[in-house]
Design a protein around this motif. Structure first.
Motif, PDB file in Angstrom:
ATOM      1  N   VAL A 176       0.846  -1.197   0.000  1.00 56.94           N
ATOM      2  CA  VAL A 176       0.000   0.000   0.000  1.00 56.94           C
ATOM      3  C   VAL A 176       0.880   1.245   0.000  1.00 56.94           C
ATOM      4  CG1 VAL A 176      -1.878   1.231   1.143  1.00 56.94           C
ATOM      5  CG2 VAL A 176      -1.726  -1.261   1.348  1.00 56.94           C
ATOM      6  N   LEU A 177       0.584   2.174  -0.922  1.00 54.19           N
ATOM      7  CA  LEU A 177       1.288   3.454  -0.990  1.00 54.19           C
ATOM      8  C   LEU A 177       0.344   4.553  -0.511  1.00 54.19           C
ATOM      9  CD1 LEU A 177       3.838   5.040  -1.946  1.00 54.19           C
ATOM     10  CD2 LEU A 177       2.648   5.348  -4.134  1.00 54.19           C
ATOM     11  N   VAL A 178       0.780   5.301   0.494  1.00 62.39           N
ATOM     12  CA  VAL A 178      -0.074   6.310   1.132  1.00 62.39           C
ATOM     13  C   VAL A 178       0.509   7.704   0.934  1.00 62.39           C
ATOM     14  CG1 VAL A 178      -1.084   7.070   3.326  1.00 62.39           C
ATOM     15  CG2 VAL A 178      -0.820   4.624   2.845  1.00 62.39           C
ATOM     16  N   ASP A 179      -0.363   8.649   0.601  1.00 65.38           N
ATOM     17  CA  ASP A 179       0.054  10.054   0.470  1.00 65.38           C
ATOM     18  C   ASP A 179       0.190  10.696   1.854  1.00 65.38           C
ATOM     19  OD1 ASP A 179      -0.273   9.673  -2.240  1.00 65.38           O
ATOM     20  OD2 ASP A 179      -2.173  10.735  -2.372  1.00 65.38           O
ATOM     21  N   HIS A 180       1.086  11.686   1.946  1.00 64.55           N
ATOM     22  CA  HIS A 180       1.210  12.551   3.128  1.00 64.55           C
ATOM     23  C   HIS A 180       1.375  11.755   4.423  1.00 64.55           C
ATOM     24  CE1 HIS A 180      -0.187  16.326   5.459  1.00 64.55           C
ATOM     25  NE2 HIS A 180       1.051  16.479   5.038  1.00 64.55           N
ATOM     26  N   LEU A 181       2.258  10.764   4.368  1.00 65.42           N
ATOM     27  CA  LEU A 181       2.505   9.937   5.551  1.00 65.42           C
ATOM     28  C   LEU A 181       3.634  10.564   6.367  1.00 65.42           C
ATOM     29  CD1 LEU A 181       1.524   7.382   6.961  1.00 65.42           C
ATOM     30  CD2 LEU A 181       3.275   6.106   5.726  1.00 65.42           C
ATOM     31  N   THR A 185      -0.173  13.233  11.328  1.00 59.89           N
ATOM     32  CA  THR A 185      -1.282  13.358  10.376  1.00 59.89           C
ATOM     33  C   THR A 185      -2.304  12.243  10.580  1.00 59.89           C
ATOM     34  OG1 THR A 185      -0.138  12.030   8.707  1.00 59.89           O
ATOM     35  CG2 THR A 185       0.200  14.420   8.652  1.00 59.89           C
ATOM     36  N   LYS A 186      -3.486  12.457  10.008  1.00 62.87           N
ATOM     37  CA  LYS A 186      -4.535  11.447  10.044  1.00 62.87           C
ATOM     38  C   LYS A 186      -4.049  10.164   9.368  1.00 62.87           C
ATOM     39  CE  LYS A 186      -7.261  11.409   6.690  1.00 62.87           C
ATOM     40  NZ  LYS A 186      -8.222  11.767   5.623  1.00 62.87           N
ATOM     41  N   GLU A 187      -3.315  10.327   8.278  1.00 63.41           N
ATOM     42  CA  GLU A 187      -2.814   9.161   7.544  1.00 63.41           C
ATOM     43  C   GLU A 187      -1.916   8.288   8.419  1.00 63.41           C
ATOM     44  OE1 GLU A 187      -4.024  12.205   4.572  1.00 63.41           O
ATOM     45  OE2 GLU A 187      -2.826  12.239   6.411  1.00 63.41           O
ATOM     46  N   PRO A 210       5.986  11.905   1.691  1.00 66.02           N
ATOM     47  CA  PRO A 210       5.612  13.079   2.497  1.00 66.02           C
ATOM     48  C   PRO A 210       4.735  14.101   1.794  1.00 66.02           C
ATOM     49  CG  PRO A 210       7.826  13.345   1.665  1.00 66.02           C
ATOM     50  CD  PRO A 210       7.382  11.975   1.239  1.00 66.02           C
ATOM     51  N   TYR A 211       4.395  13.873   0.526  1.00 67.15           N
ATOM     52  CA  TYR A 211       3.713  14.906  -0.248  1.00 67.15           C
ATOM     53  C   TYR A 211       2.212  14.912  -0.005  1.00 67.15           C
ATOM     54  CZ  TYR A 211       8.237  14.231  -2.304  1.00 67.15           C
ATOM     55  OH  TYR A 211       9.576  14.079  -2.452  1.00 67.15           O
ATOM     56  N   VAL A 212       1.635  16.108   0.003  1.00 69.71           N
ATOM     57  CA  VAL A 212       0.202  16.259   0.228  1.00 69.71           C
ATOM     58  C   VAL A 212      -0.587  15.464  -0.800  1.00 69.71           C
ATOM     59  CG1 VAL A 212      -1.706  17.920   0.242  1.00 69.71           C
ATOM     60  CG2 VAL A 212       0.497  18.535   1.255  1.00 69.71           C
ATOM     61  N   ASP A 213      -0.108  15.475  -2.033  1.00 66.72           N
ATOM     62  CA  ASP A 213      -0.752  14.739  -3.114  1.00 66.72           C
ATOM     63  C   ASP A 213       0.343  14.232  -4.041  1.00 66.72           C
ATOM     64  OD1 ASP A 213      -2.089  14.681  -5.997  1.00 66.72           O
ATOM     65  OD2 ASP A 213      -3.697  14.490  -4.523  1.00 66.72           O
ATOM     66  N   VAL A 214       0.050  13.172  -4.785  1.00 71.36           N
ATOM     67  CA  VAL A 214       1.064  12.590  -5.664  1.00 71.36           C
ATOM     68  C   VAL A 214       1.528  13.593  -6.724  1.00 71.36           C
ATOM     69  CG1 VAL A 214      -0.478  11.604  -7.411  1.00 71.36           C
ATOM     70  CG2 VAL A 214       1.668  10.433  -6.837  1.00 71.36           C
ATOM     71  N   ILE A 231       0.029  25.994  -0.210  1.00 67.35           N
ATOM     72  CA  ILE A 231      -1.375  26.372  -0.355  1.00 67.35           C
ATOM     73  C   ILE A 231      -1.967  26.612   1.036  1.00 67.35           C
ATOM     74  CG2 ILE A 231      -3.613  25.688  -1.269  1.00 67.35           C
ATOM     75  CD1 ILE A 231      -1.350  26.146  -3.360  1.00 67.35           C
ATOM     76  N   PRO A 232      -2.617  27.756   1.269  1.00 67.06           N
ATOM     77  CA  PRO A 232      -3.166  28.075   2.595  1.00 67.06           C
ATOM     78  C   PRO A 232      -4.194  27.041   3.054  1.00 67.06           C
ATOM     79  CG  PRO A 232      -3.210  29.993   1.149  1.00 67.06           C
ATOM     80  CD  PRO A 232      -2.878  28.826   0.289  1.00 67.06           C
ATOM     81  N   ARG A 233      -4.253  26.823   4.350  1.00 64.09           N
ATOM     82  CA  ARG A 233      -5.265  25.924   4.924  1.00 64.09           C
ATOM     83  C   ARG A 233      -6.656  26.429   4.560  1.00 64.09           C
ATOM     84  NH1 ARG A 233      -3.988  22.180   8.709  1.00 64.09           N
ATOM     85  NH2 ARG A 233      -1.824  22.139   9.485  1.00 64.09           N
ATOM     86  N   GLY A 234      -7.552  25.503   4.320  1.00 60.60           N
ATOM     87  CA  GLY A 234      -8.908  25.867   3.949  1.00 60.60           C
ATOM     88  C   GLY A 234      -9.116  25.959   2.458  1.00 60.60           C
ATOM     89  N   THR A 235      -8.010  25.900   1.695  1.00 64.85           N
ATOM     90  CA  THR A 235      -8.102  25.919   0.235  1.00 64.85           C
ATOM     91  C   THR A 235      -7.773  24.537  -0.304  1.00 64.85           C
ATOM     92  OG1 THR A 235      -7.399  28.236   0.134  1.00 64.85           O
ATOM     93  CG2 THR A 235      -7.204  26.953  -1.892  1.00 64.85           C
ATOM     94  N   SER A 236      -8.599  24.026  -1.201  1.00 60.52           N
ATOM     95  CA  SER A 236      -8.312  22.734  -1.819  1.00 60.52           C
ATOM     96  C   SER A 236      -6.927  22.776  -2.447  1.00 60.52           C
ATOM     97  CB  SER A 236      -9.366  22.414  -2.890  1.00 60.52           C
ATOM     98  OG  SER A 236      -8.938  21.348  -3.715  1.00 60.52           O
TER      99      SER A 236
END
Length: 290
Positions: A176-181, A185-187, A210-214, A231-236
């Motif tokens: 299993v490969l997980v983002d933002h580990l 974090t929740k992950e 460690p990346y937020v997204d791939v 990217i500021p918190r609260g912004t996708s």
């Protein structure tokens, strides 16, 4: 009896110019030639392709450099020559091309004409479609040779349920490969709990980057950036990246097109960050181990 008309004037190479026929000469660095049309005399300093043609750069004794089309129209010691691409450079280019063709995008040795294996029981799971497409683009050849399927999970919030459903075992490993580990974090909490799940834990390997997204695992230089923006918190995150790059981001279709554009910049493993490369290689080794 003496031949009253002398030698046959048409015998031999009678069409040859007075200076002799031009002979090919490799434009190796340091070769001194004269351009017949301009009288410019100089040593070859480099050959390159410009404007769709190959040109040779000649440096005269004053250090001035001038470019001429590669080919005929030069003299060496009064003899006409046709300058050709340097043999060493041409050979080096051919060797490099052959070497590149013998390697896959992941850098491993390509296996020519090898049919894909029937899919093995073991699987590699990734968070989403974008992750799967990136892994396929770089490691696809290797995975087909090994018979390994990459399967999207649609997130890891319910990773324990995914493990139970797959039911891994000694002959059916699960990577299993997980983002933002990263710590805190929740992950990380999800992975810690899933890693202890019995009786399947010995046959599961969960790793992450460690990346937020791939998207962020693609080197930013490939997109003309020095680094990925914060990217500021609260912004996708994906919407924020598109906005930063000046790309449309109002709809999911816009986001999909943005990803295709990013994925299109990836040619080989060298376009990805090492933190992702190592984790994917680790998973492949795990699910293909005897």
């Amino acid at each position: 009896m003496t031949d009253r008309y002398g030698q046959d004037v048409l015998a031999g190479d009678w069409k040859a110019p007075r200076g002799g026929r031009s002979t090919p000469l490799a434009a190796e660095n340091g070769v001194v030639v004269e351009d017949v049309e301009t009288g410019w005399v100089g040593a070859v300093v480099r050959v390159e392709k410009a404007g769709g043609i190959h040109v040779v750069h000649l440096e005269d004794r004053r250090g001035r450099t001038k470019a001429f089309p590669l080919g005929p129209g030069f003299h060496v010691d009064g003899r006409p020559v046709t300058l050709t691409r340097p043999e060493a450079a041409a050979t080096a280019q051919l060797t490099a091309a052959r070497a590149a063709a013998s390697r896959t995008a992941s850098g491993s040795r390509a296996v020519a004409n090898a049919p894909a294996k029937v899919a093995s029981a073991s699987r590699i799971f990734v968070e989403g479609t974008h992750d799967a497409e990136l892994v396929e683009k770089v490691w696809g050849h290797d995975l087909r040779i090994e018979g390994v399927v990459v399967q999207p999970l649609d997130g890891v919030d319910d990773l324990e349920a995914a493990i139970r459903d797959f039911a891994p075992g000694p002959e059916k490993r699960m990577g299993v490969l997980v983002d933002h580990l990263v710590p805190g974090t929740k992950e990380t909490r999800v992975v810690e709990a899933a890693s202890r799940l019995q009786p399947w834990a010995p046959h599961v390997l969960i790793v992450g980057h460690p990346y937020v997204d791939v998207w962020q695992s693609v080197r930013p230089e490939r997109l003309g950036m020095k680094q990925w923006p914060v990217i500021p918190r609260g912004t996708s995150w994906k919407h924020g990246i598109c906005a930063h790059l000046g790309w449309p981001h109002e709809s999911q279709a816009d986001i999909a097109r943005a990803w295709k554009q990013i994925l299109g910049t990836v040619r080989t493993y060298a376009d990805l960050e090492p933190s992702l490369l190592g984790r994917v290689e680790e998973l492949i080794d795990f699910v293909t181990a005897p």
